[in-house]
Design a protein around this motif. Structure first.
Motif, PDB file in Angstrom:
ATOM      1  N   TRP A 562       0.838  -1.207   0.000  1.00 40.93           N
ATOM      2  CA  TRP A 562       0.000   0.000   0.000  1.00 40.93           C
ATOM      3  C   TRP A 562       0.873   1.257   0.000  1.00 40.93           C
ATOM      4  O   TRP A 562       0.630   2.195  -0.762  1.00 40.93           O
ATOM      5  N   LEU A 563       1.898   1.269   0.848  1.00 40.52           N
ATOM      6  CA  LEU A 563       2.809   2.420   0.896  1.00 40.52           C
ATOM      7  C   LEU A 563       3.496   2.621  -0.456  1.00 40.52           C
ATOM      8  O   LEU A 563       3.616   3.748  -0.949  1.00 40.52           O
ATOM      9  N   ILE A 684      -2.037   6.260  12.639  1.00 39.23           N
ATOM     10  CA  ILE A 684      -0.878   6.654  11.827  1.00 39.23           C
ATOM     11  C   ILE A 684      -1.166   6.552  10.326  1.00 39.23           C
ATOM     12  O   ILE A 684      -0.932   7.504   9.571  1.00 39.23           O
ATOM     13  N   LEU A 685      -1.674   5.405   9.881  1.00 38.89           N
ATOM     14  CA  LEU A 685      -1.922   5.235   8.440  1.00 38.89           C
ATOM     15  C   LEU A 685      -3.071   6.125   7.967  1.00 38.89           C
ATOM     16  O   LEU A 685      -3.035   6.657   6.848  1.00 38.89           O
ATOM     17  N   GLU A 686      -4.099   6.294   8.813  1.00 40.80           N
ATOM     18  CA  GLU A 686      -5.218   7.177   8.454  1.00 40.80           C
ATOM     19  C   GLU A 686      -4.727   8.615   8.281  1.00 40.80           C
ATOM     20  O   GLU A 686      -5.110   9.305   7.321  1.00 40.80           O
ATOM     21  N   ASN A 687      -3.865   9.054   9.204  1.00 37.57           N
ATOM     22  CA  ASN A 687      -3.314  10.416   9.111  1.00 37.57           C
ATOM     23  C   ASN A 687      -2.466  10.582   7.854  1.00 37.57           C
ATOM     24  O   ASN A 687      -2.485  11.632   7.206  1.00 37.57           O
ATOM     25  N   LEU A 688      -1.708   9.531   7.520  1.00 40.85           N
ATOM     26  CA  LEU A 688      -0.856   9.582   6.329  1.00 40.85           C
ATOM     27  C   LEU A 688      -1.708   9.715   5.070  1.00 40.85           C
ATOM     28  O   LEU A 688      -1.441  10.566   4.207  1.00 40.85           O
ATOM     29  N   GLN A 693      -4.146  12.966   0.582  1.00 39.10           N
ATOM     30  CA  GLN A 693      -5.357  13.447  -0.094  1.00 39.10           C
ATOM     31  C   GLN A 693      -5.454  14.969  -0.055  1.00 39.10           C
ATOM     32  O   GLN A 693      -5.927  15.590  -1.011  1.00 39.10           O
ATOM     33  N   GLN A 694      -4.981  15.565   1.043  1.00 42.89           N
ATOM     34  CA  GLN A 694      -4.993  17.032   1.134  1.00 42.89           C
ATOM     35  C   GLN A 694      -3.958  17.656   0.199  1.00 42.89           C
ATOM     36  O   GLN A 694      -4.202  18.687  -0.421  1.00 42.89           O
ATOM     37  N   SER A 695      -2.782  17.013   0.099  1.00 43.17           N
ATOM     38  CA  SER A 695      -1.713  17.547  -0.760  1.00 43.17           C
ATOM     39  C   SER A 695      -2.009  17.335  -2.239  1.00 43.17           C
ATOM     40  O   SER A 695      -1.607  18.142  -3.077  1.00 43.17           O
ATOM     41  N   PHE A 696      -2.706  16.227  -2.560  1.00 46.08           N
ATOM     42  CA  PHE A 696      -2.987  15.887  -3.966  1.00 46.08           C
ATOM     43  C   PHE A 696      -4.476  15.560  -4.127  1.00 46.08           C
ATOM     44  O   PHE A 696      -4.858  14.398  -4.315  1.00 46.08           O
TER      45      PHE A 696
END
Length: 723
Positions: A562-563, A684-688, A693-696
């Motif tokens: 996923w990462l 952690i993964l939800e925040n990532l 999504q906010q940046s792109f």
């Protein structure tokens, strides 16, 4: 520019203006401006006397109009300085030279060109090289006392971090992050508000305030071994391997064999030279610091947020030699628990399978070897030398001496111990993945849950690989081609064969990487002599090991994938992958395509590398999973460091190895478990995903991988989580 140079320039500048005003009838500047300069000069002078350097820095930097040199200017000045060195530095004639002979004076350094041809290529590349005279090279490996080492350990506590370039050393340029010229990463840290970085500052200050000293008894033993030529306790041989004599024959095969041997010996001697220089640098620092009451290591971070001492040679991140020579400056009474942990620590350092036993088993090992321990402490080099059998011999000897002194004292529990006792994570990268994925099976394999003795993930994977190979060996070779490889490897499967592949699986090891690792292990055993067979067996073993890893760590594999997918989506837009660690540190992956830039200097034309705007998509994708996990293990270590300081503990950390006094190990163990649970109770993964999504906002990211039902709080009761 170093602060001391800026201060000098400021004082000269203000002094000059004062003189100009006195000597000249007319001056362009008003009296008011002159008075401001005079007041500033007086203020700076007073602040220097009071040793208030941050205030001095603020004033001086505000008045400094110097522009930094660009890369071209640095290359030209540097080349000219090297040219001056080659023209002015000469070897002195030997003392025993006859008076009637012409003096044997020759340049100490030479600049020349070499063409390097890579294997399987017809053309080569021409490089400029600076070569030392053999006498200079020999002198450098004999002693490092003349080497200039600017970032030495500090004799006073480091300056507290307050900004990107404010903290650590008093006068030397200090930066909170090692960006290695990555402009975007540097600017990201510079832009981050100080408030957001407070936890990182506090953690680095905590690590920097740990006071160390040299263990003189260990240094004395090291000096004796080194003076006698090395070769003991993993110290390199101080002598070169003699070159083989050329055979007195015209036989082409014999001559080819001789040339190959010469090449091999020269390579070995180059490696020995490098290792000897490394040992000399470490010992030069140890000898310089040995009479100091204590010293400190200022710390900064790499771009992922992992902490490192800024001094590069003798530090606790180094080899067994460094760790054996260093100890805490402050001693703590052992107490009952400290004596218990000191014995376990000795067994851990001896290793060789002993470190895989239960705590009771390790205690029994130490108790059963007390005679060897006393003999090692009393006669390190004249006795039975039991300590030399340890995996970490110098650290083992340090504990032998400490334990012997404690047990022979009238009250072992009140004996002051300076030894740092380590608690190490069990395949720590996989521990972080198991916590991220709430993976029950993975958690049990890497000691996130309690067990009677430590689970050994390498043995677990080896057992799975063996099961698969036994099944495959029963198959018909005509139908299943790898059946013969399975039969050949059944008796070769053990934890050592798979260990490196399991360790590097966290860093995204590829099939080719795994194949090469296993091939090296099989080659060492010399069981399969045919190169083609060896290659085929390595391919099969690598494939089987990766299958076993995928079965045992399904959640880890899903998160890695996923990462990697998220990174690929971002990098395909020609953007670097960036995120913020749980402690607020911004991370920007630096992988960009480099362009070539030619600079004509007085020495030669130099080819410099320059970052371009083009992103390396594949590198961004493959590096993101390990870099992200490293940013999490760095956060865990920093959280533990700050909590230990608040609890009154001395703390030092080496990524996934946490150190404190023997008497405080129980407290540190409780804290590091609590901080691990605290770290992973945050989404952690939800925040990532949300940050991506906010940046792109126009890009579509895959959904988060499914998580298991492992209860994080089980970690609090696991004795072998760190052990």
């Amino acid at each position: 520019m170093p602060l001391s140079r800026r201060i000098h320039k400021f004082l000269e500048k203000t002094k000059k203006k004062k003189v100009d005003k006195k000597n000249e009838d007319e001056d362009d500047e008003s009296d008011a401006a002159i008075k401001v300069q005079e007041r500033l000069r007086k203020k700076v002078t007073n602040l220097i006397k009071k040793q208030k350097l941050p205030a001095v820095r603020q004033i001086v930097e505000g008045q400094d109009d110097t522009k930094p040199w660009n890369q071209d200017a640095k290359a030209k000045v540097g080349s000219h300085l090297i040219e001056l060195l080659t023209q002015s530095a000469y070897i002195q004639p030997p003392a025993d030279q006859l008076a009637d002979c012409p003096p044997d004076i020759r340049p100490a350094f030479r600049h020349s060109f070499k063409t390097v041809v890579k294997e399987n290529k017809k053309t080569g590349r021409r490089y400029g090289v600076i070569e030392c005279d053999p006498l200079v090279r020999k002198g450098l490996e004999r002693t490092a006392k003349h080497m200039v080492m600017p970032y030495m350990p500090m004799l006073v506590p480091p300056v507290k971090w307050t900004g990107y370039d404010r903290g650590a050393y008093l006068f030397l340029p200090s930066y909170i992050m090692r960006t290695h010229g990555a402009k975007q990463q540097r600017e990201a840290v510079r832009r981050t508000p100080g408030k957001q970085l407070e936890k990182v500052f506090e953690a680095l200050d905590t690590l920097g305030y740990t006071k160390w000293r040299v263990n003189k008894r260990i240094l004395s033993v090291v000096d004796r071994i080194w003076t006698s030529g090395g070769r003991l306790a993993d110290l390199v041989d101080r002598n070169d391997v003699p070159l083989p004599e050329k055979p007195d024959s015209e036989d082409e095969a014999l001559l080819r064999k001789w040339k190959w041997k010469v090449k091999s010996v020269k390579k070995e001697n180059r490696e020995r030279h490098s290792q000897r220089c490394d040992v000399e640098l470490k010992l030069a620092v140890a000898r310089k610091m040995k009479d100091e009451e204590g010293f400190y290591y200022p710390h900064n971070v790499d771009f992922r947020g992992r902490a490192y001492p800024m001094h590069p040679y003798l530090n606790h991140l180094g080899s067994d030699l460094c760790r054996g020579i260093l100890e805490f400056a402050e001693g703590h009474p052992l107490g009952r628990s400290g004596l218990h942990w000191l014995k376990i620590h000795l067994a851990n350092l001896y290793a060789g399978g002993v470190d895989k036993l239960s705590h009771e088993g390790r205690l029994a090992f130490t108790e059963n070897h007390l005679d060897d321990i006393f003999d090692s402490a009393d006669k390190p080099l004249e006795g039975r030398r039991w300590w030399l059998k340890a995996e970490d011999p110098f650290q083992c000897l340090a504990v032998c001496i400490n334990l012997t002194e404690a047990l022979r004292s009238s009250s072992p529990e009140t004996f002051l111990s300076h030894i740092p006792v380590h608690q190490d994570g069990s395949c720590n990268g996989l521990q972080h993945y198991a916590a991220l994925g709430r993976d029950k099976l993975g958690a049990a394999a890497v000691n996130l849950v309690a067990g009677e003795k430590p689970a050994d993930v390498y043995s677990g994977i080896a057992a799975r690989v063996l099961d698969i190979m036994r099944r495959d060996a029963q198959k018909d070779p005509a139908v299943f081609r790898d059946a013969l490889h399975a039969k050949a490897l059944v008796n070769q499967v053990d934890r050592k064969l798979v260990k490196q592949t399991v360790m590097t699986s966290v860093y995204g090891v590829t099939y080719i990487g795994a194949r090469d690792q296993i091939k090296r292990r099989l080659k060492e055993r010399d069981v399969i002599t045919d190169d083609k067979e060896l290659f085929g067996a390595s391919c099969y073993a690598a494939k089987t090991t990766l299958i076993a890893l995928g079965e045992m760590f399904q959640a880890a594999r899903a998160i890695m994938n996923w990462l990697g997918e998220c990174a690929k989506i971002i990098a395909s837009e020609n953007q670097p992958v960036s995120w913020t660690t749980p402690l607020g540190l911004p991370v920007v992956q630096p992988y960009r395509v480099f362009g070539r830039h030619l600079v004509k200097t007085s020495l030669q034309v130099l080819t410099l590398q320059r970052e371009t705007e083009k992103i390396m998509v594949k590198r961004q994708r493959t590096a993101f999973p390990p870099n992200f996990v490293h940013s999490l293990d760095g956060s865990h270590m920093m959280m533990t460091a700050v909590a230990c300081k608040k609890a009154g503990l001395t703390f030092a950390g080496v990524h996934d190895s946490y150190w404190t006094h023997a008497s405080d190990v129980d407290k540190m163990n409780r804290i590091l478990r609590e901080k691990f649970v605290e770290l992973y109770e945050t989404p952690i993964l939800e925040n990532l995903l949300e940050s991506f999504q906010q940046s792109f906002p126009t890009l579509s990211f895959p959904p988060l991988p499914e998580r298991g039902d492992f209860d994080l709080r089980d970690v609090l009761e696991s004795p072998y989580f760190f052990n």
